[in-house]
Enzyme design. Structure first.
Site, PDB file in Angstrom:
ATOM      1  N   GLU A  48      55.431  49.347  89.009  1.00  9.73           N
ATOM      2  CA  GLU A  48      55.000  50.709  89.318  1.00  9.73           C
ATOM      3  C   GLU A  48      53.811  51.104  88.438  1.00  9.73           C
ATOM      4  OE1 GLU A  48      56.925  55.243  89.314  1.00  9.73           O
ATOM      5  OE2 GLU A  48      58.156  53.511  88.768  1.00  9.73           O
ATOM      6  N   LYS A 141      54.455  57.698  96.729  1.00 12.55           N
ATOM      7  CA  LYS A 141      55.849  57.991  96.380  1.00 12.55           C
ATOM      8  C   LYS A 141      56.268  59.350  96.930  1.00 12.55           C
ATOM      9  CE  LYS A 141      59.012  58.067  92.417  1.00 12.55           C
ATOM     10  NZ  LYS A 141      59.118  57.987  90.938  1.00 12.55           N
ATOM     11  N   CYS A 175      60.546  53.056  92.458  1.00 11.73           N
ATOM     12  CA  CYS A 175      61.458  53.671  91.502  1.00 11.73           C
ATOM     13  C   CYS A 175      62.628  54.368  92.206  1.00 11.73           C
ATOM     14  CB  CYS A 175      60.663  54.628  90.609  1.00 11.73           C
ATOM     15  SG  CYS A 175      61.429  55.061  89.034  1.00 11.73           S
TER      16      CYS A 175
END
Length: 323
Positions: A48, A141, A175
């Site tokens: 990430e 995200k 995540c």
């Protein structure tokens, strides 16, 4: 890993120590892509926000949450300046490296949106470059987690999909998206065979989520975690001594691994060590494991439950749809 073999797919996960200098960090990525491609990797995954690096100071430097705090403003300004544009010079170099190596690259980054309204929102993104250098997926995200909401905006679902690399369908999440059931199911429905799980580091719960994802989706998971020492934290901010013992302490410990479609390890987690993890995947194992569980097939019960995907605007970011 050697030459590529018929019916097999060579993959690699890059775990290297973050360099606070953005150009050195980019050069490290390009070197890792070339090294992994020479070893036969047809798919290479990064953690990430590798570019320019994960803002770990959000978690370990308590002063960053103070209102009107000058040092924090200076840190954010630099973070903003070091973030990349898509497309931009950094993505061009990664695309060239993917093309030169004839390999697909999945890269975590912080995207800065310049031009138009506002001052340049930041997004946590996962960028997939095909083996011809084309940007084939651009995922922002969906929901920044906890203190991350201070530094980047909310993404959308346009990148929650699979793309084809060779004869393999690849997807990815960032995540805590791995705890969003509908996001997981959307990728399962898209016939994902290899999933990139991008994390800042792979702590125990993150590892549990990644193994669960592999078992649930009957897919391979490339679990990518980053490495960062405390001496890479912004010098303007003071870390909490209860969380960071000293400048040589690990702030991000890695934990990268490769997981099979039954949830077992193909390559065990690696902590506190720079490495490139390699594996040769037999995609036929997916069919073997689907005999017992297939959440998009015989175990889906569409007569009882159905996932409806909300319509979206055409993809303005240039990635082609493969749904």
């Amino acid at each position: 890993m050697g030459p590529r073999k018929q019916g097999k797919l060579g993959v690699a996960v890059v775990q290297r120590v973050h360099d606070p200098d953005p150009q050195a960090n980019l050069q490290s990525a390009l070197g890792a892509i070339a090294e992994a491609a020479r070893a036969g990797a047809e798919l290479i995954a990064f953690p990430e926000t590798w570019l320019p690096g994960y803002p770990a100071w959000l978690d370990v430097c308590p002063s960053m949450s103070l209102w009107d705090h000058g040092p924090t403003k200076a840190v954010y300004r630099r973070f903003h300046e070091h973030s990349i544009t898509v497309p931009g010079p950094e993505t061009e170099r990664i695309a060239r490296a993917a093309s030169d190596g004839d390999t697909t690259v999945v890269m975590g980054a912080v995207e800065r949106v310049d031009g138009g309204a506002g001052h340049g929102t930041l997004y946590n993104v996962l960028l997939t470059f095909g083996a011809d250098g084309t940007l084939v997926n651009h995922h922002r995200k969906l929901m920044p987690t906890f203190t991350e909401r201070l530094v980047w905006g909310l993404g959308d679902a346009r990148g929650v999909r699979t793309v084809t690399a060779g004869h393999t369908r690849i997807g990815g999440l960032i995540c805590w998206e791995h705890w969003m059931p509908l996001a997981r199911q959307a990728l399962h429905e898209a016939a994902e065979q290899i999933h990139v799980a991008a994390w800042p580091q792979v702590k125990e719960m993150n590892l549990i989520a990644s193994r669960h994802y592999a078992f649930e989706g009957r897919c391979f998971v490339l679990c990518a975690g980053g490495l960062m020492r405390a001496d890479s934290l912004p010098p303007e901010l003071t870390p909490d001594p209860s969380l960071v013992a000293g400048p040589d302490s690990w702030v991000l410990r890695g934990g990268s691994c490769i997981i099979g479609p039954d949830g077992s390890f193909i390559v065990e987690p690696v902590y506190e060590r720079a490495d490139i993890l390699f594996a040769e995947l037999d995609l036929g194992r997916i069919a073997e494991e689907a005999m017992a569980l297939d959440v998009t097939g015989h175990y889906s019960r569409p007569d009882c439950f159905r996932l409806l995907r909300m319509p979206t605007d055409s993809d303005e970011r240039g990635a082609t749809s493969d749904e």
